[in-house]
Scaffold this active site. Structure first.
Site, PDB file in Angstrom:
ATOM      1  N   ARG A  63      29.367  15.109  26.530  1.00 54.66           N
ATOM      2  CA  ARG A  63      30.618  15.519  25.872  1.00 54.66           C
ATOM      3  C   ARG A  63      30.338  16.336  24.612  1.00 54.66           C
ATOM      4  NH1 ARG A  63      34.925  12.331  22.761  1.00 54.66           N
ATOM      5  NH2 ARG A  63      36.838  13.502  23.142  1.00 54.66           N
ATOM      6  N   HIS A  67      32.013  19.944  23.761  1.00 60.21           N
ATOM      7  CA  HIS A  67      32.775  20.217  22.532  1.00 60.21           C
ATOM      8  C   HIS A  67      32.062  21.234  21.638  1.00 60.21           C
ATOM      9  CE1 HIS A  67      35.785  16.604  22.464  1.00 60.21           C
ATOM     10  NE2 HIS A  67      35.639  17.120  23.667  1.00 60.21           N
ATOM     11  N   ASN A  95      37.513  15.299  17.866  1.00 58.85           N
ATOM     12  CA  ASN A  95      36.199  14.703  17.617  1.00 58.85           C
ATOM     13  C   ASN A  95      36.226  13.468  16.732  1.00 58.85           C
ATOM     14  OD1 ASN A  95      35.004  16.770  19.103  1.00 58.85           O
ATOM     15  ND2 ASN A  95      34.709  18.076  17.305  1.00 58.85           N
ATOM     16  N   HIS A 194      34.140  13.197  34.011  1.00 61.36           N
ATOM     17  CA  HIS A 194      34.861  11.953  33.717  1.00 61.36           C
ATOM     18  C   HIS A 194      34.552  10.895  34.780  1.00 61.36           C
ATOM     19  CE1 HIS A 194      38.085  13.889  30.852  1.00 61.36           C
ATOM     20  NE2 HIS A 194      36.866  13.893  30.341  1.00 61.36           N
TER      21      HIS A 194
HETATM   22  C1  HEM Z   1      40.649  19.243  30.462  1.00 63.42           C
HETATM   23  C2  HEM Z   1      39.673  19.067  29.696  1.00 63.42           C
HETATM   24  C3  HEM Z   1      39.308  17.762  29.067  1.00 63.42           C
HETATM   25  C4  HEM Z   1      40.075  16.870  28.402  1.00 63.42           C
HETATM   26  C5  HEM Z   1      41.549  16.960  28.078  1.00 63.42           C
HETATM   27  C6  HEM Z   1      39.220  15.766  28.031  1.00 63.42           C
HETATM   28  C7  HEM Z   1      39.630  14.678  27.303  1.00 63.42           C
HETATM   29  C8  HEM Z   1      38.832  13.591  27.010  1.00 63.42           C
HETATM   30  C9  HEM Z   1      39.253  12.450  26.264  1.00 63.42           C
HETATM   31  C10 HEM Z   1      40.630  12.263  25.636  1.00 63.42           C
HETATM   32  C11 HEM Z   1      38.234  11.563  26.234  1.00 63.42           C
HETATM   33  C12 HEM Z   1      38.223  10.195  25.557  1.00 63.42           C
HETATM   34  C13 HEM Z   1      37.831  10.349  24.105  1.00 63.42           C
HETATM   35  C14 HEM Z   1      38.070   9.084  23.302  1.00 63.42           C
HETATM   36  O1  HEM Z   1      38.927   8.294  23.657  1.00 63.42           O
HETATM   37  O2  HEM Z   1      37.370   8.886  22.279  1.00 63.42           O
HETATM   38  C15 HEM Z   1      37.147  12.156  26.958  1.00 63.42           C
HETATM   39  C16 HEM Z   1      35.921  11.562  27.150  1.00 63.42           C
HETATM   40  C17 HEM Z   1      34.888  12.162  27.836  1.00 63.42           C
HETATM   41  N1  HEM Z   1      34.843  13.463  28.289  1.00 63.42           N
HETATM   42 FE1  HEM Z   1      36.406  14.710  28.459  1.00 63.42          FE
HETATM   43  N2  HEM Z   1      37.967  16.009  28.506  1.00 63.42           N
HETATM   44  C18 HEM Z   1      37.969  17.210  29.142  1.00 63.42           C
HETATM   45  C19 HEM Z   1      36.905  17.851  29.732  1.00 63.42           C
HETATM   46  C20 HEM Z   1      35.627  17.350  29.745  1.00 63.42           C
HETATM   47  C21 HEM Z   1      34.463  18.093  30.171  1.00 63.42           C
HETATM   48  C22 HEM Z   1      34.477  19.558  30.624  1.00 63.42           C
HETATM   49  C23 HEM Z   1      33.397  17.255  30.062  1.00 63.42           C
HETATM   50  C24 HEM Z   1      31.948  17.502  30.358  1.00 63.42           C
HETATM   51  C25 HEM Z   1      31.488  18.436  31.131  1.00 63.42           C
HETATM   52  C26 HEM Z   1      33.903  15.983  29.584  1.00 63.42           C
HETATM   53  C27 HEM Z   1      33.159  14.848  29.406  1.00 63.42           C
HETATM   54  C28 HEM Z   1      33.637  13.662  28.880  1.00 63.42           C
HETATM   55  C29 HEM Z   1      32.878  12.432  28.862  1.00 63.42           C
HETATM   56  C30 HEM Z   1      31.527  12.216  29.511  1.00 63.42           C
HETATM   57  C31 HEM Z   1      33.653  11.490  28.180  1.00 63.42           C
HETATM   58  C32 HEM Z   1      33.264  10.048  27.822  1.00 63.42           C
HETATM   59  C33 HEM Z   1      32.534  10.080  26.487  1.00 63.42           C
HETATM   60  C34 HEM Z   1      32.078   8.730  25.954  1.00 63.42           C
HETATM   61  O3  HEM Z   1      32.164   7.706  26.632  1.00 63.42           O
HETATM   62  O4  HEM Z   1      31.616   8.725  24.797  1.00 63.42           O
HETATM   63  N3  HEM Z   1      35.246  16.086  29.376  1.00 63.42           N
HETATM   64  N4  HEM Z   1      37.530  13.402  27.414  1.00 63.42           N
END
Ligand code: HEM
Ligand SMILES: *[C@@H]1O[C@H](CO)[C@@H](O)[C@H](O)[C@H]1NC(C)=O
Ligand SMILES: *[C@@H]1O[C@H](CO)[C@@H](O)[C@H](O)[C@H]1NC(C)=O
Ligand SMILES: *[C@@H]1O[C@H](CO)[C@@H](O)[C@H](O)[C@H]1NC(C)=O
Ligand SMILES: *[C@@H]1O[C@H](CO)[C@@H](O)[C@H](O)[C@H]1NC(C)=O
Ligand SMILES: *[C@@H]1O[C@H](CO)[C@@H](O)[C@H](O)[C@H]1NC(C)=O
Ligand SMILES: *[C@@H]1O[C@H](CO)[C@@H](O)[C@H](O)[C@H]1NC(C)=O
Ligand SMILES: *[C@@H]1O[C@H](CO)[C@@H](O)[C@H](O)[C@H]1NC(C)=O
Ligand SMILES: *[C@@H]1O[C@H](CO)[C@@H](O)[C@H](O)[C@H]1NC(C)=O
Ligand SMILES: *[C@@H]1O[C@H](CO)[C@@H](O)[C@H](O)[C@H]1NC(C)=O
Ligand SMILES: *[C@@H]1O[C@H](CO)[C@@H](O)[C@H](O)[C@H]1NC(C)=O
Length: 331
Positions: A63, A67, A95, A194
């Site tokens: 992530r 970002h 972030n 995800h």
């Molecule tokens: C439409 C685009 C995206 C949206 C709206 C989105 C939104 C989010 C949100 C809201 C979270 C949870 C953050 C939290 O609660 O602290 C999250 C976690 C995560 N996102 Fe996305 N995301 C998107 C695209 C992506 C992309 C492109 C990747 C990687 C290629 C990604 C990888 C991750 C991962 C692996 C997590 C878990 C992180 C953790 O457990 O620390 N996301 N995302």
């Protein structure tokens, strides 16, 4: 004579443009072949070490790369701490209290500096850490194009406005991907990330009780799954409670993110919209393809990670190789 001179000028202009055009700069998988041949192994070994304390860190690391790349390109701008000269991206809305893994990036940087001092950028470390995170969690391996350099600046406004939010519709999210040169295939493939990691209650509670002010939960949520999420995320509870992004295989990098969407088990509003008949016919076909064929998902995911990693890198004489990922050199 006249046409000969015209051709001559055209050729000279083309050569000058090629020399002056930084956008043509290319990354290469062999960039560190002479200066730091073991860099991928070193990065992988530190990620593996970090995974001993729990499976989530691999999700957090990929992530960070995402970002980073969406804000002024893949230049490690996200790693700069707030200071008198830097308005940190770490404090931007997507972030703050959410991105994690910075300490692991620092451990990787320390190990890499000790093997190859001054050679490897923090931006490349983020790209390599993302790759190791995927393969160590059961996903595909690939050779990462390298040669990015580190920014001298951050852009907090850019982080607030360019990174998609889970509450905006698919058309807005598609525009934000298009703004960095990524298409709908890239969007669906990359959201397959995800398949691991966690999200805080505050990022999906809007779906559970009173969706869009209509007094009811989001009707696209599987009712069994809804009940489970309401347990984790009570209406008046802490917004910081965690749920797995992939309810089926929470820590494995596989294609179950897509089969979850087919069952109404996408966690974020933005996830489930990929399978919504009202917003995305094109995305539904991709979800069905990736859900039925993990090989197809892995292939597209690798290509889209490379595409994302190519967003406006600093190369050549631009930027610098930071010695501490948290600070611009000499500050
Ligand atoms: C439409 C685009 C995206 C949206 C709206 C989105 C939104 C989010 C949100 C809201 C979270 C949870 C953050 C939290 O609660 O602290 C999250 C976690 C995560 N996102 Fe996305 N995301 C998107 C695209 C992506 C992309 C492109 C990747 C990687 C290629 C990604 C990888 C991750 C991962 C692996 C997590 C878990 C992180 C953790 O457990 O620390 N996301 N995302
Ligand atoms: C490469 O790095 C790994 C992990 O740190 C280490 O085990 C291995 O000995 C290194 N290989 C070389 C050739 O330096
Ligand atoms: C971040 O740094 C800026 C100056 O660049 C300062 O105005 C701001 O108060 C700092 N924010 C925090 C949370 O320390
Ligand atoms: C970015 O968003 C954060 C959190 O909402 C806010 O505190 C900050 O002032 C915003 N920064 C800029 C430069 O707009
Ligand atoms: C971040 O978390 C801290 C501690 O839990 C909390 O005090 C602060 O209000 C949170 N900030 C934001 C912007 O959510
Ligand atoms: C920061 O990002 C915003 C939004 O993408 C952009 O409009 C602005 O020009 C950027 N600022 C700098 C100094 O590059
Ligand atoms: C979608 O984008 C439009 C135009 O930029 C904006 O006005 C609107 O607020 C965005 N929608 C959401 C839900 O963020
Ligand atoms: C749902 O939200 C709307 C708009 O915020 C509000 O008017 C309504 O009273 C809420 N309904 C329930 C059942 O909480
Ligand atoms: C949540 O809080 C509101 C007002 O603070 C209250 O009316 C409501 O009954 C509470 N809901 C639950 C499930 O406790
Ligand atoms: C809801 O999820 C269950 C598994 O928990 C599944 O058996 C069922 O088919 C799903 N319902 C729908 C409508 O997809
Ligand atoms: C799955 O996808 C791969 C890669 O695109 C393709 O070669 C293969 O034929 C597909 N398998 C099936 C059963 O459709």
């Amino acid at each position: 004579m006249f046409s000969f001179r015209t051709i001559g000028y055209t050729a000279v202009t083309a050569i000058l443009l090629a020399l002056l055009q930084p956008c043509n700069a290319q990354l290469h998988t062999t960039f560190y072949a002479n200066t730091c041949p073991n860099v991928s192994t070193i990065v992988r070994s530190i990620v593996q070490q970090a995974l001993q304390s729990g499976p989530r860190i691999s999700a957090s690391l990929i992530r960070l790369h995402f970002h980073d790349c969406f804000v002024q390109g893949c230049d490690a701008s996200i790693l700069l701490d707030n200071s008198s000269t830097i308005l940190s991206e770490k404090l931007a809305a997507p972030n703050v209290n959410s991105t994690r893994g910075f300490n692991v990036v620092d451990s990787i940087k320390t190990a890499v500096e000790s093997a190859c001092p001054g050679d490897v950028s923090c931006a490349d470390i983020l790209a390599l850490a993302a790759q190791s995170s995927v393969s160590l969690s059961g996903g595909p391996s690939w050779n990462v194009p390298l040669g990015r350099r580190d920014s001298l600046t951050a852009n907090q406004t850019g982080a607030n406005t360019s990174i998609p939010s889970p509450f905006e519709g698919l058309s807005n999210i598609t525009s934000k991907f298009a703004a960095v040169g990524l298409n709908t295939n890239d969007l669906v493939a990359l959201l397959g990330a995800h398949t691991f990691g966690r999200a805080q209650c505050r990022t999906f509670r809007n779906r559970l009780y009173n969706f869009s002010g209509r007094g009811k939960p989001d009707s696209t949520l599987n009712t069994t799954y809804l009940t489970a999420l309401q347990q984790i995320c009570p209406q008046n509870g802490s917004g910081a409670a965690l749920a797995n992004l992939d309810t089926t295989t929470p820590d494995s990098f596989d294609n179950s993110y897509f089969t979850n969407l087919q069952k109404g088990q996408g966690l974020l509003q933005s996830d489930q919209e990929l399978f919504s008949t009202s917003t995305g016919a094109a995305t539904i076909a991709l979800v069905n393809n990736f859900g039925s064929n993990q090989t197809a998902f892995f292939q597209c995911f690798v290509q889209s990670m490379i595409n994302m990693g190519n967003i406006s890198p600093l190369t050549g004489g631009n930027g610098e190789i930071r010695s501490d990922c948290k600070k611009v050199n000499g500050s």
